[in-house]
Design an enzyme around this catalytic site. Structure first.
Site, PDB file in Angstrom:
ATOM      1  N   SER A  45       1.776  -6.283   6.883  1.00  0.00           N
ATOM      2  CA  SER A  45       2.240  -4.910   7.081  1.00  0.00           C
ATOM      3  C   SER A  45       1.071  -3.947   7.039  1.00  0.00           C
ATOM      4  O   SER A  45       0.930  -3.071   7.894  1.00  0.00           O
ATOM      5  CB  SER A  45       3.269  -4.539   6.014  1.00  0.00           C
ATOM      6  OG  SER A  45       4.458  -5.281   6.187  1.00  0.00           O
ATOM      7  N   GLU A  46       0.225  -4.074   6.008  1.00  0.00           N
ATOM      8  CA  GLU A  46      -1.017  -3.321   5.939  1.00  0.00           C
ATOM      9  C   GLU A  46      -2.094  -4.148   5.262  1.00  0.00           C
ATOM     10  O   GLU A  46      -1.789  -5.019   4.441  1.00  0.00           O
ATOM     11  CB  GLU A  46      -0.863  -2.013   5.145  1.00  0.00           C
ATOM     12  CG  GLU A  46      -0.569  -0.782   5.967  1.00  0.00           C
ATOM     13  CD  GLU A  46       0.910  -0.590   6.147  1.00  0.00           C
ATOM     14  OE1 GLU A  46       1.297   0.231   6.997  1.00  0.00           O
ATOM     15  OE2 GLU A  46       1.682  -1.261   5.459  1.00  0.00           O
ATOM     16  N   THR A  47      -3.316  -3.826   5.593  1.00  0.00           N
ATOM     17  CA  THR A  47      -4.466  -4.268   4.827  1.00  0.00           C
ATOM     18  C   THR A  47      -5.143  -3.011   4.294  1.00  0.00           C
ATOM     19  O   THR A  47      -5.428  -2.080   5.056  1.00  0.00           O
ATOM     20  CB  THR A  47      -5.454  -5.077   5.682  1.00  0.00           C
ATOM     21  OG1 THR A  47      -4.803  -6.259   6.165  1.00  0.00           O
ATOM     22  CG2 THR A  47      -6.672  -5.484   4.865  1.00  0.00           C
ATOM     23  N   HIS A  74       2.949   0.842  -0.560  1.00  0.00           N
ATOM     24  CA  HIS A  74       2.964  -0.515  -1.094  1.00  0.00           C
ATOM     25  C   HIS A  74       1.561  -1.115  -1.135  1.00  0.00           C
ATOM     26  O   HIS A  74       1.232  -1.890  -2.036  1.00  0.00           O
ATOM     27  CB  HIS A  74       3.933  -1.411  -0.294  1.00  0.00           C
ATOM     28  CG  HIS A  74       3.335  -2.091   0.887  1.00  0.00           C
ATOM     29  ND1 HIS A  74       3.224  -1.498   2.124  1.00  0.00           N
ATOM     30  CD2 HIS A  74       2.807  -3.332   1.035  1.00  0.00           C
ATOM     31  CE1 HIS A  74       2.661  -2.326   2.971  1.00  0.00           C
ATOM     32  NE2 HIS A  74       2.388  -3.447   2.337  1.00  0.00           N
TER      33      HIS A  74
END
Length: 263
Positions: A45-47, A74
């Site tokens: 989803s994200e880094t 998050h």
């Protein structure tokens, strides 16, 4: 070049639940292009990339597989989890990001990590975009908007679980995403979050959008402490406290992976 990487499941106390984030603590900034390439390769989803500056504040940037993101809750939780894990003396961490300023994050005795974010309460809009209505199989009762997303509010909790979305239509709302939400019997409120223009289809758990959801539901429910559930397949639990200018969001996190990537 080798970089240490962690993969954390955030807003949960069980692996394979919550939302996944990659975390890389840097000794110096990489180029934006390289950070995007790493995030695309990770396909999470994200880094999050964090770098401690001369003032002992951690500058933080977040990348989805598609683009850099202004604000990600998050992955901030995941990064704080890593810093607390690797530095036993840390009780509090300050992050800073261009779009949202300084973010204070504390480790609680309960095992939760508490994050203080700006209050981004949405406002009701007069004209609902046709792409939003055609992108949702059920018509919302109310639509609001903040700097991140459109908020589609429903009166029936079951609608949140059963609604079908047309992602191609919602993508036309770029740069804004879409959150659907309702009051809940088990929790104070639930939601689902769709971001086809910025990261993918449905986000498992979205901390940043609760800086808008929590103030909205605090007014509706006449309470400033709320329990929220993001009703994705993975699911996630968020504790929210609404102040005049801030929203405090608390969650748990677990380590799934640590290792090295080679560039």
């Amino acid at each position: 070049m080798k970089l240490k990487i962690y993969q954390i499941d955030a807003f949960t106390n069980k692996v394979f639940k919550g939302n996944y984030a990659g975390v890389i603590i840097l000794e110096e900034w990489l180029s934006t292009e390289l950070m995007q390439q790493i995030a695309t390769e990770n396909n999470l989803s994200e880094t999050a990339f964090a770098f401690k500056n001369a003032q002992n504040i951690y500058e933080i940037r977040w990348f989805s597989p598609m683009t850099e993101i202004d604000f990600c809750g998050h992955a901030t939780l995941a990064t704080a989890f890593v810093l607390f894990k690797e530095n036993a003396s840390f009780e509090k961490v300050i992050f800073t990001a261009k779009a949202v300023g300084d973010l204070s994050v504390e480790k609680l005795d309960s095992g939760y990590i508490q994050m203080t974010f700006p209050n981004r309460k949405p406002k009701v809009i007069d004209s609902i975009p046709k792409e939003l209505l055609s992108g949702l199989s059920i018509t919302p009762n109310e639509v609001l908007h903040n700097q991140q997303a459109y908020f589609a509010v429903f009166s029936n909790e079951e609608d949140i679980y059963s609604i079908d979305v047309n992602l191609e239509e919602l993508k036309k709302l770029a740069p804004y995403d879409v959150v659907i939400t309702s009051k809940s019997k088990e929790y104070d409120f639930i939601s689902r979050y769709f971001w086809p223009a910025n990261g993918g289809d449905e986000d498992p758990v979205t901390g940043s959008i609760h800086t808008g959801l929590a103030p909205y539901w605090a007014d509706k429910l006449n309470k400033n402490e709320l329990i929220a559930h993001q009703a994705s397949k993975r699911g996630g639990l968020l504790k929210c406290k609404v102040l005049e200018e801030k929203v405090i969001i608390s969650g748990q996190a677990v380590l799934y992976l640590e290792g090295y990537i080679t560039i």
